[in-house]
Structures are given as C-alpha cells and as structure tokens.
Design a protein around this motif. Structure first.
Motif, PDB file in Angstrom:
ATOM      1  N   ASN A  91       2.974  16.424  16.010  1.00 58.65           N
ATOM      2  CA  ASN A  91       4.279  16.219  16.925  1.00 58.65           C
ATOM      3  C   ASN A  91       5.343  15.689  15.703  1.00 58.65           C
ATOM      4  N   ALA A  92       4.727  15.099  14.687  1.00 56.28           N
ATOM      5  CA  ALA A  92       5.823  14.476  13.598  1.00 56.28           C
ATOM      6  C   ALA A  92       6.169  15.818  12.905  1.00 56.28           C
ATOM      7  N   CYS A  93       5.352  16.727  12.510  1.00 59.50           N
ATOM      8  CA  CYS A  93       5.582  17.905  11.969  1.00 59.50           C
ATOM      9  C   CYS A  93       6.625  18.754  12.418  1.00 59.50           C
ATOM     10  N   TYR A  94       6.387  18.656  13.955  1.00 59.84           N
ATOM     11  CA  TYR A  94       7.447  19.555  14.638  1.00 59.84           C
ATOM     12  C   TYR A  94       8.642  18.992  14.983  1.00 59.84           C
ATOM     13  N   SER A  95       8.893  17.623  14.803  1.00 66.53           N
ATOM     14  CA  SER A  95      10.208  16.810  14.885  1.00 66.53           C
ATOM     15  C   SER A  95      10.746  16.960  13.639  1.00 66.53           C
ATOM     16  N   ILE A  96      10.158  17.112  12.415  1.00 65.19           N
ATOM     17  CA  ILE A  96      10.896  17.235  11.277  1.00 65.19           C
ATOM     18  C   ILE A  96      11.435  18.516  11.129  1.00 65.19           C
ATOM     19  N   SER A 145      12.702  28.139  27.935  1.00 62.35           N
ATOM     20  CA  SER A 145      13.176  26.856  28.090  1.00 62.35           C
ATOM     21  C   SER A 145      14.040  26.506  26.970  1.00 62.35           C
ATOM     22  N   THR A 146      15.128  25.811  27.357  1.00 55.68           N
ATOM     23  CA  THR A 146      15.910  25.245  26.189  1.00 55.68           C
ATOM     24  C   THR A 146      15.753  23.789  25.725  1.00 55.68           C
ATOM     25  N   ASN A 147      14.620  23.567  26.083  1.00 48.83           N
ATOM     26  CA  ASN A 147      14.125  22.132  25.621  1.00 48.83           C
ATOM     27  C   ASN A 147      12.913  22.019  24.716  1.00 48.83           C
ATOM     28  N   PRO A 148      13.470  21.990  23.394  1.00 51.87           N
ATOM     29  CA  PRO A 148      12.534  22.042  22.258  1.00 51.87           C
ATOM     30  C   PRO A 148      11.576  20.984  22.220  1.00 51.87           C
ATOM     31  N   TYR A 149      11.612  20.184  23.113  1.00 51.36           N
ATOM     32  CA  TYR A 149      10.769  18.837  23.095  1.00 51.36           C
ATOM     33  C   TYR A 149       9.687  19.070  24.352  1.00 51.36           C
ATOM     34  N   ALA A 150       9.599  20.153  25.039  1.00 54.05           N
ATOM     35  CA  ALA A 150       8.742  20.301  25.938  1.00 54.05           C
ATOM     36  C   ALA A 150       7.329  20.405  25.769  1.00 54.05           C
ATOM     37  N   THR A 163       4.818  10.717   9.760  1.00 59.16           N
ATOM     38  CA  THR A 163       5.192  10.135  10.874  1.00 59.16           C
ATOM     39  C   THR A 163       6.433   9.026  10.705  1.00 59.16           C
ATOM     40  N   ASN A 164       6.567   8.431   9.749  1.00 63.95           N
ATOM     41  CA  ASN A 164       7.652   7.504   9.358  1.00 63.95           C
ATOM     42  C   ASN A 164       9.048   8.493   9.322  1.00 63.95           C
ATOM     43  N   ILE A 165       8.976   9.622   8.655  1.00 60.66           N
ATOM     44  CA  ILE A 165      10.222  10.369   8.739  1.00 60.66           C
ATOM     45  C   ILE A 165      10.472  10.731  10.257  1.00 60.66           C
ATOM     46  N   ALA A 166       9.384  11.191  10.954  1.00 62.96           N
ATOM     47  CA  ALA A 166       9.669  11.522  12.315  1.00 62.96           C
ATOM     48  C   ALA A 166      10.254  10.521  13.100  1.00 62.96           C
ATOM     49  N   GLU A 167       9.948   9.288  12.811  1.00 67.40           N
ATOM     50  CA  GLU A 167      10.659   8.418  13.526  1.00 67.40           C
ATOM     51  C   GLU A 167      12.029   8.133  13.545  1.00 67.40           C
ATOM     52  N   ALA A 168      12.474   8.711  12.021  1.00 68.06           N
ATOM     53  CA  ALA A 168      13.821   8.306  11.698  1.00 68.06           C
ATOM     54  C   ALA A 168      14.647   9.577  12.135  1.00 68.06           C
ATOM     55  N   VAL A 169      13.883  10.498  12.642  1.00 71.22           N
ATOM     56  CA  VAL A 169      14.699  12.089  13.136  1.00 71.22           C
ATOM     57  C   VAL A 169      15.806  11.725  14.066  1.00 71.22           C
ATOM     58  N   PRO A 170      15.431  10.896  15.152  1.00 71.58           N
ATOM     59  CA  PRO A 170      16.401  10.917  16.075  1.00 71.58           C
ATOM     60  C   PRO A 170      17.759  10.485  15.387  1.00 71.58           C
ATOM     61  N   ASN A 171      17.812   9.373  14.770  1.00 70.19           N
ATOM     62  CA  ASN A 171      18.978   8.818  13.947  1.00 70.19           C
ATOM     63  C   ASN A 171      19.449   9.812  13.032  1.00 70.19           C
ATOM     64  N   THR A 177       0.763  -1.358   0.117  1.00 69.10           N
ATOM     65  CA  THR A 177       0.127   0.049  -0.004  1.00 69.10           C
ATOM     66  C   THR A 177       0.943   1.400  -0.026  1.00 69.10           C
ATOM     67  N   VAL A 178       0.488   2.255  -0.871  1.00 62.60           N
ATOM     68  CA  VAL A 178       0.976   3.606  -0.609  1.00 62.60           C
ATOM     69  C   VAL A 178       0.811   4.422   0.533  1.00 62.60           C
ATOM     70  N   PRO A 179       1.589   4.905   1.375  1.00 61.81           N
ATOM     71  CA  PRO A 179       1.284   5.781   2.449  1.00 61.81           C
ATOM     72  C   PRO A 179       0.548   6.973   2.280  1.00 61.81           C
ATOM     73  N   ASN A 180      -0.211   7.394   3.121  1.00 59.41           N
ATOM     74  CA  ASN A 180      -0.699   8.782   2.780  1.00 59.41           C
ATOM     75  C   ASN A 180       0.129  10.032   3.500  1.00 59.41           C
ATOM     76  N   LEU A 181      -0.019  11.086   3.331  1.00 54.28           N
ATOM     77  CA  LEU A 181       1.021  12.065   3.958  1.00 54.28           C
ATOM     78  C   LEU A 181       1.233  12.058   5.445  1.00 54.28           C
ATOM     79  N   ALA A 182       0.237  11.900   6.077  1.00 56.97           N
ATOM     80  CA  ALA A 182       0.294  11.565   7.646  1.00 56.97           C
ATOM     81  C   ALA A 182       1.229  10.498   7.985  1.00 56.97           C
ATOM     82  N   THR A 183       1.192   9.424   7.243  1.00 54.72           N
ATOM     83  CA  THR A 183       2.095   8.121   7.413  1.00 54.72           C
ATOM     84  C   THR A 183       3.499   8.531   7.156  1.00 54.72           C
TER      85      THR A 183
END
Length: 205
Positions: A140-145, A121-126, A43-51, A34-40
């Motif tokens: 949250n995914a958009c903010y992480s990206i 605050s210097t914590n961008p994840y707060a 979200t997948n990109i956001a999961e890879a953001v920490p790495n 299946t082809v993922p939609n924009l939200a998916t």
C-alpha cells in the motif's frame, strides 16, 4: 522567456525535492539511532504523501493562476496586434496557456476526468487493502508513493504542453507531453494498470 520558463520548472522541482527530504528526516523522528530498512522508509514516505499531495495541488493552483493571467494578457496582445495589422503574435500560444492554467487550477477534476477515460472507478484508493500485516502495508505504501509520482508526472506533462504551445519547447515534443500525462494517469491507478497487463499479455508480477 525560455530561461524564465526553465527557472520556474527548476524551482518547482527543487521545492518538491526539499519537502521530500524533509518528510524522510522528520516523519519517524529525526533523532532515531537505528537505520530504517527499505520497507520502513517507504512506509514513512507514504505517511507524508497526503501532505505532499496538498503541497503539489497548491503549487499547481498557483501555477494555474499565473498561466491563466498570462494567457489572458497574451490574447489581449494578440487583439492589439490584429488592430494594428501586425502578424507578430499568434493566438494558439495564449489559448493553450489559458487552458493549461484552467486544468492546473482544477487539478483534482482534471485528474478524475483522466481516470474516468481509462477506468470505470475514478477513486485511485479503492483497491487499498485494510489488512495490517507488514507485506500489505508495504504494498500500500508503494501504491501511495506511485500516486504522488503520477500527479507530478501529470503536471509535468501539462507544463510541457504549455511550453510547446508557446513555441518554447525546443527540446520537448508532443509525444513527451502525452507520455507524461498518460503515464501519470496510469501511475495514479497502478493496481488496475497491473491488472490490465496481466490480462492483456499474461504477465504476472
């Protein structure tokens, strides 16, 4: 020297682009039908953001070490030129290269200093919400990206500043360097940036 600097920047961008594409292909399974939609996808990109953040930080550390060594060598050449009564070398370029290298080596501390200049605050994840509904996860995914984009823009601003100090920024200006640095800091804490816009101009997204 200008071509060497441009080559370093191009290789740095190519490496980030390649890892970005890899995260898209393998973060949710490369054999999915299946082809993922924009939200998916976001979200997948956001999961890879920490790495990807770790990769960007490691790349900044390597670049910083290179710039520090190059700056020290440049100041050495300046001292030798002064001894020989030569005016061919200036000290401003090596000094800027040295301090930019230090800023890249200590990138997390440099970014925290920039965040503390604008925000309490210097914590961008707060501000990230722990709610698990689909809309909140998407936001949250958009903010992480955007935080990843902010870090890359911040590094790019330092590279432009270094090029200007070395007299090789023929197509760049100090304004562009500051725009990248300040814009990167604002992207790192996008939530508070939006809040400031709402309060200042009455804008509601």
């Amino acid at each position: 020297m200008n071509q060497s600097h441009d080559t370093q920047v191009i290789l740095f961008k190519a490496l980030l682009a390649a890892l970005w594409v890899s995260s898209l292909l393998f973060s949710s399974g490369a054999y999915a039908v299946t082809v993922p939609n924009l939200a998916t996808m976001l979200t997948n990109i956001a999961e890879a953001v920490p790495n990807l953040m770790k990769l960007v930080t490691a790349s900044a550390y390597v670049l910083g070490m290179f710039f520090v060594i190059a700056g020290i060598m440049g100041m050495k050449h300046f001292g030798e030129a002064r001894t020989m009564m030569s005016q061919e070398h200036g000290v401003s370029g090596p000094l800027i290269e040295f301090f930019v290298g230090i800023a890249l080596i200590y990138l997390p501390s440099t970014i925290r200093s920039g965040l503390s200049t604008f925000w309490v605050s210097t914590n961008p994840y707060a501000y990230l919400d722990s709610t698990t509904d689909q809309y909140t996860v998407f936001v949250n995914a958009c903010y992480s990206i955007m935080q990843l984009v902010g870090v890359i823009a911040f590094i790019r601003g330092l590279l432009i500043l270094k090029a200007l100090g070395g007299g090789r920024g023929h197509q760049a200006t100090m304004g562009q360097a500051l725009a990248h640095i300040v814009g990167g800091i604002l992207c790192l804490n996008l939530y508070n940036t939006i809040q400031v816009l709402e309060v200042t101009i009455g804008w509601t997204p």
